[in-house]
Enzyme design. Structure first.
Site, PDB file in Angstrom:
ATOM      1  N   SER A  65       0.851  -1.195   0.000  1.00 56.82           N
ATOM      2  CA  SER A  65       0.000   0.000   0.000  1.00 56.82           C
ATOM      3  C   SER A  65       0.884   1.243   0.000  1.00 56.82           C
ATOM      4  O   SER A  65       2.070   1.185   0.364  1.00 56.82           O
ATOM      5  CB  SER A  65      -0.931  -0.013   1.221  1.00 56.82           C
ATOM      6  OG  SER A  65      -0.212  -0.331   2.389  1.00 56.82           O
ATOM      7  N   GLU A  75       0.999   5.475   1.005  1.00 58.16           N
ATOM      8  CA  GLU A  75       0.348   6.533   1.791  1.00 58.16           C
ATOM      9  C   GLU A  75       0.632   7.919   1.195  1.00 58.16           C
ATOM     10  O   GLU A  75       1.755   8.220   0.802  1.00 58.16           O
ATOM     11  CB  GLU A  75       0.876   6.468   3.230  1.00 58.16           C
ATOM     12  CG  GLU A  75       0.262   7.520   4.128  1.00 58.16           C
ATOM     13  CD  GLU A  75       0.679   7.327   5.585  1.00 58.16           C
ATOM     14  OE1 GLU A  75       0.570   6.207   6.114  1.00 58.16           O
ATOM     15  OE2 GLU A  75       1.137   8.314   6.180  1.00 58.16           O
ATOM     16  N   ASP A 135      -1.878  13.565  17.318  1.00 61.31           N
ATOM     17  CA  ASP A 135      -1.160  14.351  18.327  1.00 61.31           C
ATOM     18  C   ASP A 135      -1.852  15.697  18.436  1.00 61.31           C
ATOM     19  O   ASP A 135      -2.262  16.258  17.420  1.00 61.31           O
ATOM     20  CB  ASP A 135       0.301  14.544  17.896  1.00 61.31           C
ATOM     21  CG  ASP A 135       1.028  13.209  17.867  1.00 61.31           C
ATOM     22  OD1 ASP A 135       1.047  12.534  18.913  1.00 61.31           O
ATOM     23  OD2 ASP A 135       1.530  12.836  16.803  1.00 61.31           O
ATOM     24  N   PHE A 160      12.508  14.711  11.754  1.00 63.93           N
ATOM     25  CA  PHE A 160      11.238  14.009  11.854  1.00 63.93           C
ATOM     26  C   PHE A 160      11.378  12.749  12.710  1.00 63.93           C
ATOM     27  O   PHE A 160      10.508  12.426  13.523  1.00 63.93           O
ATOM     28  CB  PHE A 160      10.756  13.679  10.432  1.00 63.93           C
ATOM     29  CG  PHE A 160       9.332  13.244  10.388  1.00 63.93           C
ATOM     30  CD1 PHE A 160       8.344  14.071  10.912  1.00 63.93           C
ATOM     31  CD2 PHE A 160       8.970  12.021   9.848  1.00 63.93           C
ATOM     32  CE1 PHE A 160       7.009  13.667  10.887  1.00 63.93           C
ATOM     33  CE2 PHE A 160       7.656  11.608   9.817  1.00 63.93           C
ATOM     34  CZ  PHE A 160       6.667  12.433  10.348  1.00 63.93           C
ATOM     35  N   HIS A 179       4.029  -1.038   3.588  1.00 65.56           N
ATOM     36  CA  HIS A 179       3.241   0.180   3.421  1.00 65.56           C
ATOM     37  C   HIS A 179       4.248   1.308   3.210  1.00 65.56           C
ATOM     38  O   HIS A 179       5.068   1.580   4.088  1.00 65.56           O
ATOM     39  CB  HIS A 179       2.402   0.420   4.692  1.00 65.56           C
ATOM     40  CG  HIS A 179       1.589   1.682   4.678  1.00 65.56           C
ATOM     41  ND1 HIS A 179       0.361   1.770   4.069  1.00 65.56           N
ATOM     42  CD2 HIS A 179       1.828   2.902   5.219  1.00 65.56           C
ATOM     43  CE1 HIS A 179      -0.140   2.990   4.237  1.00 65.56           C
ATOM     44  NE2 HIS A 179       0.734   3.702   4.928  1.00 65.56           N
TER      45      HIS A 179
HETATM   46  C1  LIG Z   1       0.762   4.111  10.050  1.00 69.46           C
HETATM   47  C2  LIG Z   1       0.590   5.431  10.754  1.00 69.46           C
HETATM   48  C3  LIG Z   1      -0.270   6.381  10.206  1.00 69.46           C
HETATM   49  C4  LIG Z   1      -0.468   7.601  10.855  1.00 69.46           C
HETATM   50  N1  LIG Z   1      -1.341   8.498  10.303  1.00 69.46           N
HETATM   51  C5  LIG Z   1      -1.629   9.645  10.964  1.00 69.46           C
HETATM   52  C6  LIG Z   1      -2.611  10.571  10.476  1.00 69.46           C
HETATM   53  O1  LIG Z   1      -3.196  10.366   9.416  1.00 69.46           O
HETATM   54  N2  LIG Z   1      -2.878  11.666  11.207  1.00 69.46           N
HETATM   55  C7  LIG Z   1      -2.237  11.916  12.394  1.00 69.46           C
HETATM   56  O2  LIG Z   1      -2.554  12.938  13.013  1.00 69.46           O
HETATM   57  N3  LIG Z   1      -1.300  11.094  12.877  1.00 69.46           N
HETATM   58  C8  LIG Z   1      -0.975   9.950  12.201  1.00 69.46           C
HETATM   59  N4  LIG Z   1      -0.029   9.092  12.702  1.00 69.46           N
HETATM   60  C9  LIG Z   1       0.700   9.463  13.925  1.00 69.46           C
HETATM   61  C10 LIG Z   1      -0.037   9.068  15.207  1.00 69.46           C
HETATM   62  O3  LIG Z   1      -1.262   9.747  15.308  1.00 69.46           O
HETATM   63  C11 LIG Z   1       0.865   9.413  16.387  1.00 69.46           C
HETATM   64  O4  LIG Z   1       1.992   8.582  16.387  1.00 69.46           O
HETATM   65  C12 LIG Z   1       0.210   9.452  17.757  1.00 69.46           C
HETATM   66  O5  LIG Z   1       1.151   9.992  18.676  1.00 69.46           O
HETATM   67  C13 LIG Z   1      -0.197   8.088  18.303  1.00 69.46           C
HETATM   68  O6  LIG Z   1      -1.262   7.570  17.634  1.00 69.46           O
HETATM   69  P1  LIG Z   1      -1.769   6.072  17.946  1.00 69.46           P
HETATM   70  O7  LIG Z   1      -2.990   5.873  17.171  1.00 69.46           O
HETATM   71  O8  LIG Z   1      -0.673   5.113  17.780  1.00 69.46           O
HETATM   72  O9  LIG Z   1      -2.117   6.235  19.510  1.00 69.46           O
HETATM   73  P2  LIG Z   1      -2.365   5.230  20.693  1.00 69.46           P
HETATM   74  O10 LIG Z   1      -2.485   3.827  20.243  1.00 69.46           O
HETATM   75  O11 LIG Z   1      -3.498   5.809  21.462  1.00 69.46           O
HETATM   76  O12 LIG Z   1      -1.027   5.349  21.547  1.00 69.46           O
HETATM   77  C14 LIG Z   1      -0.500   6.615  21.903  1.00 69.46           C
HETATM   78  C15 LIG Z   1       0.285   6.520  23.211  1.00 69.46           C
HETATM   79  O13 LIG Z   1      -0.624   6.323  24.292  1.00 69.46           O
HETATM   80  C16 LIG Z   1      -0.289   5.151  25.025  1.00 69.46           C
HETATM   81  N5  LIG Z   1      -1.549   4.552  25.437  1.00 69.46           N
HETATM   82  C17 LIG Z   1      -2.461   3.902  24.668  1.00 69.46           C
HETATM   83  N6  LIG Z   1      -3.519   3.510  25.409  1.00 69.46           N
HETATM   84  C18 LIG Z   1      -3.270   3.944  26.689  1.00 69.46           C
HETATM   85  C19 LIG Z   1      -3.996   3.864  27.921  1.00 69.46           C
HETATM   86  N7  LIG Z   1      -5.180   3.265  27.977  1.00 69.46           N
HETATM   87  N8  LIG Z   1      -3.424   4.417  29.027  1.00 69.46           N
HETATM   88  C20 LIG Z   1      -2.211   5.038  28.975  1.00 69.46           C
HETATM   89  N9  LIG Z   1      -1.498   5.139  27.831  1.00 69.46           N
HETATM   90  C21 LIG Z   1      -2.020   4.596  26.718  1.00 69.46           C
HETATM   91  C22 LIG Z   1       0.503   4.285  24.040  1.00 69.46           C
HETATM   92  O14 LIG Z   1       1.358   3.380  24.744  1.00 69.46           O
HETATM   93  C23 LIG Z   1       1.265   5.338  23.273  1.00 69.46           C
HETATM   94  O15 LIG Z   1       2.388   5.777  24.012  1.00 69.46           O
HETATM   95  C24 LIG Z   1       0.220   7.872  12.064  1.00 69.46           C
HETATM   96  C25 LIG Z   1       1.108   6.919  12.592  1.00 69.46           C
HETATM   97  C26 LIG Z   1       1.295   5.717  11.943  1.00 69.46           C
HETATM   98  C27 LIG Z   1       2.255   4.725  12.515  1.00 69.46           C
END
Ligand SMILES: Cc1cc2nc3c(=O)[nH]c(=O)nc-3n(C[C@H](O)[C@H](O)[C@H](O)COP(=O)(O)OP(=O)(O)OC[C@H]3O[C@@H](n4cnc5c(N)ncnc54)[C@H](O)[C@@H]3O)c2cc1C
Length: 276
Positions: free
Chosen positions: A7, A9, A100, A207, A257
C-alpha cells in the site's frame, strides 16, 4: 501464507499544484497495483475535507483508498459524523489513530487513545469497516515503558483492529522483536512494516527525533558524511531501504506500506529493485 499486500500513503494536498502533483504520482504508483492507497488526516480534523476529497478522487479512478481518521481533540458527535460520511460514500477501510494534539489546541476532546476510537467504530458500525491501527516497533515516544506500550497495542487490537501498519524504522530486528512480543500476547493480525524512503537527511533526522524512529549511529554518520550531496544521499538511501524491505519480506513480513510523501520516484525504484 497469503500473498504480501502493498500500500502507498499520501497526505492531502493543500494547493491546486499539490493536487495535480499527487494525481501524477498516483498514476505512476497505480501501475504497481497496490492493495490500497491511504490518505492521512490532520490531527484535530484540520484536513477533514482534503482527506475525503483525495480518497474519493482515488476511488473514482478505480483504486481502493482508505482515509486515516485521528480522534484527539474531537467529540464523539464529530467522529460519528465523519464515520457516517465515509460510510455513505461506501468507504469500508480506515486507518484509526489517536493523532497528536496540535500546539495551541488545549482540549484533548472525548477520545484519549486510539483503542477508544476503535471501540467506538465497532460499537457504532459493527463490522462495516476494516480497521487498521498504528504500531511502533521501537515503541511510541510517549510510552511509559516498552511493556506498557505492548500492553496498550494489544488492547487496541482487542478493541477490534483487523490489521496494523508500523511507524517507519531502520532496524529490522526491532520489527521482528515487536511482532514476536505481541504474538506471544495473543495478537494474530497482520502487522505491515511502514517504509520511509531516505531522501533528505536533515529533514529525516528532525522528523525521526519527533516520532521516535531511531536512525542507527552508523547510518546517521554515513548519511551525514555526504553533506549537501543529495544525489549520493538518495542513492545510498535507495540501497539501504531496498535491502531493509527485502529482509523484511524474506523473513515473513505480510507486506509493505510505503510513506510516499506524495512522490513516486524513490518508492518506484525500491519497488522495481525488489522485483515485486
Ligand atoms: C501508520 C501510521 C499512520 C499515521 N497516520 C496519521 C494521520 O493520518 N494523522 C495523524 O494525526 N497522525 C498519524 N499518525 C501518527 C499518530 O497519530 C501518532 O503517532 C500518535 O502519537 C499516536 O497515535 P496512535 O494511534 O498510535 O495512539 P495510541 O495507540 O493511542 O497510543 C499513543 C500513546 O498512548 C499510550 N496509550 C495507549 N492507550 C493507553 C492507555 N489506555 N493508558 C495510557 N497510555 C495509553 C501508548 O502506549 C502510546 O504511548 C500515524 C502513525 C502511523 C504509525
Amino acid at each position: 501464507m497469503s500473498a504480501p499486500t502493498f500500500s502507498f500513503e499520501f497526505f492531502p494536498p493543500k494547493t491546486p499544484e499539490g493536487a495535480e502533483k499527487l494525481r501524477v504520482t498516483r498514476r505512476q504508483l497505480a501501475q504497481f497495483k497496490p492493495e490500497f492507497f491511504s490518505v492521512t488526516f490532520g490531527a484535530g480534523g484540520t484536513t477533514q475535507e482534503g482527506t475525503l476529497n483525495a480518497v474519493l478522487e482515488i476511488r473514482q479512478e478505480g483504486f481502493a483508498a482508505a482515509p486515516h481518521l485521528s480522534c484527539i481533540g474531537s467529540s464523539r458527535a464529530n467522529i460519528a459524523e465523519i464515520l457516517q460520511r465515509y460510510r455513505d460514500h461506501g468507504i469500508r477501510h480506515i486507518v484509526a489513530l489517536r493523532g497528536d494534539i496540535p500546539s495551541g489546541m488545549g482540549d484533548v476532546g472525548e477520545f484519549r487513545y486510539a483503542n477508544e476510537l476503535v471501540a467506538f467504530i465497532r460499537e457504532t458500525h459493527g463490522d462495516w469497516f476494516h480497521i487498521e491501527v498504528a504500531a511502533y516497533p521501537e515503541y511510541h515516544p510517549q510510552a511509559q515503558s516498552a511493556e506498557a506500550d505492548l500492553r496498550n497495542f494489544v488492547n487496541k487490537v482487542n478493541a477490534g483492529a483487523n490489521s496494523a501498519i508500523t511507524q517507519y524504522f531502520f532496524n529490522a530486528d526491532a520489527y521482528f522483536h515487536f511482532v514476536d512480543a505481541v504474538q506471544a500476547r495473543g495478537v494474530n493480525i497482520p502487522i505491515v512494516p511502514g517504509i520511509m524512503p531516505i531522501q533528505n537527511f536533515n529533514q529525516l533526522a528532525r522528523f525521526s527525533d519527533m516520532c521516535g524512529a531511531e536512525i542507527p549511529r552508523w547510518l546517521k554518520l554515513r548519511l551525514a558524511s555526504f553533506g549537501d550531496d543529495s544525489a549520493s544521499i538518495r542513492a545510498f538511501g535507495l540501497d539501504f531501504v531496498t535491502e531493509l524491505s527485502d529482509r523484511l519480506l524474506q523473513n515473513g513480513a505480510p507486506g509493505l506500506h510505503f510513506y510516499t510523501l506524495n512522490a513516486a520516484g524513490a518508492v518506484s525504484t525500491v519497488w522495481q529493485r525488489l522485483g515485486l
